[in-house]
Design a protein around this motif. Structure first.
Motif, PDB file in Angstrom:
ATOM      1  N   GLU A  19       0.825  -1.206   0.000  1.00  0.00           N
ATOM      2  CA  GLU A  19       0.000   0.000   0.000  1.00  0.00           C
ATOM      3  C   GLU A  19       0.865   1.264   0.000  1.00  0.00           C
ATOM      4  O   GLU A  19       0.635   2.192  -0.783  1.00  0.00           O
ATOM      5  CB  GLU A  19      -0.907   0.008   1.226  1.00  0.00           C
ATOM      6  N   ILE A  20       1.871   1.302   0.862  1.00  0.00           N
ATOM      7  CA  ILE A  20       2.750   2.478   0.943  1.00  0.00           C
ATOM      8  C   ILE A  20       3.510   2.654  -0.373  1.00  0.00           C
ATOM      9  O   ILE A  20       3.647   3.772  -0.885  1.00  0.00           O
ATOM     10  CB  ILE A  20       3.732   2.360   2.139  1.00  0.00           C
ATOM     11  N   ILE A  21       3.999   1.566  -0.948  1.00  0.00           N
ATOM     12  CA  ILE A  21       4.738   1.635  -2.213  1.00  0.00           C
ATOM     13  C   ILE A  21       3.849   2.160  -3.335  1.00  0.00           C
ATOM     14  O   ILE A  21       4.266   3.007  -4.132  1.00  0.00           O
ATOM     15  CB  ILE A  21       5.340   0.256  -2.562  1.00  0.00           C
ATOM     16  N   LYS A  22       2.614   1.691  -3.410  1.00  0.00           N
ATOM     17  CA  LYS A  22       1.690   2.177  -4.451  1.00  0.00           C
ATOM     18  C   LYS A  22       1.427   3.674  -4.289  1.00  0.00           C
ATOM     19  O   LYS A  22       1.440   4.427  -5.266  1.00  0.00           O
ATOM     20  CB  LYS A  22       0.377   1.397  -4.410  1.00  0.00           C
ATOM     21  N   LYS A  23       1.194   4.112  -3.059  1.00  0.00           N
ATOM     22  CA  LYS A  23       0.981   5.542  -2.813  1.00  0.00           C
ATOM     23  C   LYS A  23       2.217   6.350  -3.195  1.00  0.00           C
ATOM     24  O   LYS A  23       2.123   7.387  -3.853  1.00  0.00           O
ATOM     25  CB  LYS A  23       0.627   5.790  -1.347  1.00  0.00           C
ATOM     26  N   ALA A  24       3.380   5.871  -2.769  1.00  0.00           N
ATOM     27  CA  ALA A  24       4.633   6.584  -3.049  1.00  0.00           C
ATOM     28  C   ALA A  24       4.927   6.638  -4.541  1.00  0.00           C
ATOM     29  O   ALA A  24       5.424   7.654  -5.041  1.00  0.00           O
ATOM     30  CB  ALA A  24       5.792   5.917  -2.306  1.00  0.00           C
ATOM     31  N   SER A  25       4.622   5.569  -5.272  1.00  0.00           N
ATOM     32  CA  SER A  25       4.916   5.534  -6.708  1.00  0.00           C
ATOM     33  C   SER A  25       4.108   6.581  -7.475  1.00  0.00           C
ATOM     34  O   SER A  25       4.506   6.993  -8.568  1.00  0.00           O
ATOM     35  CB  SER A  25       4.656   4.136  -7.283  1.00  0.00           C
ATOM     36  N   ASP A  29       8.463  10.267 -10.073  1.00  0.00           N
ATOM     37  CA  ASP A  29       8.668   9.691 -11.404  1.00  0.00           C
ATOM     38  C   ASP A  29       9.228   8.280 -11.299  1.00  0.00           C
ATOM     39  O   ASP A  29       8.849   7.400 -12.066  1.00  0.00           O
ATOM     40  CB  ASP A  29       9.626  10.559 -12.236  1.00  0.00           C
ATOM     41  N   LYS A  30      10.146   8.078 -10.348  1.00  0.00           N
ATOM     42  CA  LYS A  30      10.750   6.763 -10.144  1.00  0.00           C
ATOM     43  C   LYS A  30      10.893   6.515  -8.650  1.00  0.00           C
ATOM     44  O   LYS A  30      11.335   7.402  -7.913  1.00  0.00           O
ATOM     45  CB  LYS A  30      12.120   6.677 -10.808  1.00  0.00           C
ATOM     46  N   LEU A  31      10.551   5.293  -8.246  1.00  0.00           N
ATOM     47  CA  LEU A  31      10.694   4.887  -6.849  1.00  0.00           C
ATOM     48  C   LEU A  31      11.637   3.691  -6.796  1.00  0.00           C
ATOM     49  O   LEU A  31      11.386   2.670  -7.433  1.00  0.00           O
ATOM     50  CB  LEU A  31       9.335   4.503  -6.254  1.00  0.00           C
ATOM     51  N   VAL A  32      12.711   3.841  -6.051  1.00  0.00           N
ATOM     52  CA  VAL A  32      13.631   2.733  -5.811  1.00  0.00           C
ATOM     53  C   VAL A  32      13.178   2.044  -4.535  1.00  0.00           C
ATOM     54  O   VAL A  32      13.034   2.691  -3.493  1.00  0.00           O
ATOM     55  CB  VAL A  32      15.093   3.218  -5.664  1.00  0.00           C
ATOM     56  N   VAL A  33      12.926   0.740  -4.635  1.00  0.00           N
ATOM     57  CA  VAL A  33      12.560  -0.053  -3.459  1.00  0.00           C
ATOM     58  C   VAL A  33      13.807  -0.845  -3.076  1.00  0.00           C
ATOM     59  O   VAL A  33      14.257  -1.712  -3.829  1.00  0.00           O
ATOM     60  CB  VAL A  33      11.364  -0.988  -3.750  1.00  0.00           C
ATOM     61  N   ALA A  34      14.378  -0.507  -1.942  1.00  0.00           N
ATOM     62  CA  ALA A  34      15.626  -1.120  -1.491  1.00  0.00           C
ATOM     63  C   ALA A  34      15.323  -2.204  -0.467  1.00  0.00           C
ATOM     64  O   ALA A  34      14.779  -1.920   0.606  1.00  0.00           O
ATOM     65  CB  ALA A  34      16.549  -0.068  -0.891  1.00  0.00           C
ATOM     66  N   VAL A  35      15.668  -3.430  -0.818  1.00  0.00           N
ATOM     67  CA  VAL A  35      15.526  -4.557   0.097  1.00  0.00           C
ATOM     68  C   VAL A  35      16.816  -4.621   0.903  1.00  0.00           C
ATOM     69  O   VAL A  35      17.893  -4.850   0.345  1.00  0.00           O
ATOM     70  CB  VAL A  35      15.275  -5.878  -0.667  1.00  0.00           C
ATOM     71  N   LEU A  36      16.700  -4.403   2.199  1.00  0.00           N
ATOM     72  CA  LEU A  36      17.880  -4.243   3.041  1.00  0.00           C
ATOM     73  C   LEU A  36      18.322  -5.535   3.704  1.00  0.00           C
ATOM     74  O   LEU A  36      17.505  -6.376   4.069  1.00  0.00           O
ATOM     75  CB  LEU A  36      17.607  -3.215   4.132  1.00  0.00           C
ATOM     76  N   ASN A  37      19.609  -5.628   3.875  1.00  0.00           N
ATOM     77  CA  ASN A  37      20.198  -6.682   4.686  1.00  0.00           C
ATOM     78  C   ASN A  37      20.579  -6.031   6.002  1.00  0.00           C
ATOM     79  O   ASN A  37      21.563  -5.317   6.082  1.00  0.00           O
ATOM     80  CB  ASN A  37      21.419  -7.285   3.985  1.00  0.00           C
TER      81      ASN A  37
END
Length: 161
Positions: A19-25, A29-37
């Motif tokens: 939900e947050i990612i869809k709102k942010a997108s 123009d571009k959203l980087v989704v960083a999967v963290l270690n």
């Protein structure tokens, strides 16, 4: 905003994250989704597995890029010319934690990184990856919290453990 970043451990990615990612997108123009270690967290899924789940779950959102990241996020953001971090907020407890991160990132970046908070919908206020992992462990109902693809992955992983 031209470029923004949303990061998380995503162990696993929940409908609240989505939900947050869809709102942010819709805000950039571009959203980087960083999967963290995160070395301080013991994860159920490997970094590669988490990234694959995030990519699969978000495949219909055209303006995102999913990356793996280990290290200081502020350094990566400087490298790609990104000045905005998106953070989701659930309950008041999140706000205090997220605010401290926001001030820390602002200071570390010498004032170049701003944090944008997006509140969660009511139905996701208390959804977290740790809660869904616990539910999965005891064969609880997950469809309210996870995408079907992720449900399959977590059920399989629990059986392997």
């Amino acid at each position: 905003m031209k470029l923004a970043l949303y990061s998380g451990t995503f162990d696993p990615i929940t409908k609240g994250h989505i939900e947050i990612i869809k709102k942010a997108s819709k805000m950039c123009d571009k959203l980087v989704v960083a999967v963290l270690n995160n070395s301080s967290k013991k994860t159920l899924f490997s970094l590669e597995e988490r990234k694959e789940m995030v990519q699969n779950t978000l495949k219909d959102i055209k303006n995102i890029e999913v990356i793996e990241h280990t290290g200081l996020l502020v350094d990566y953001m400087k490298e790609i010319g990104c000045n905005y971090i998106i953070r989701g907020l659930r309950a008041v407890v999140d706000y205090e934690y997220e605010l401290s991160l926001a001030y820390g990132n602002y200071d570390i970046s010498e004032g170049n990184i701003e944090t944008v908070f997006i509140p969660s919908s009511k139905e996701y206020l208390y959804v977290s990856s740790s809660i869904v992992r616990e539910l999965a462990l005891y064969n609880g109902k997950l469809d309210k919290y996870l995408d079907n693809y992720v449900i399959e992955k977590i059920r399989k992983k629990i059986k392997e453990c």
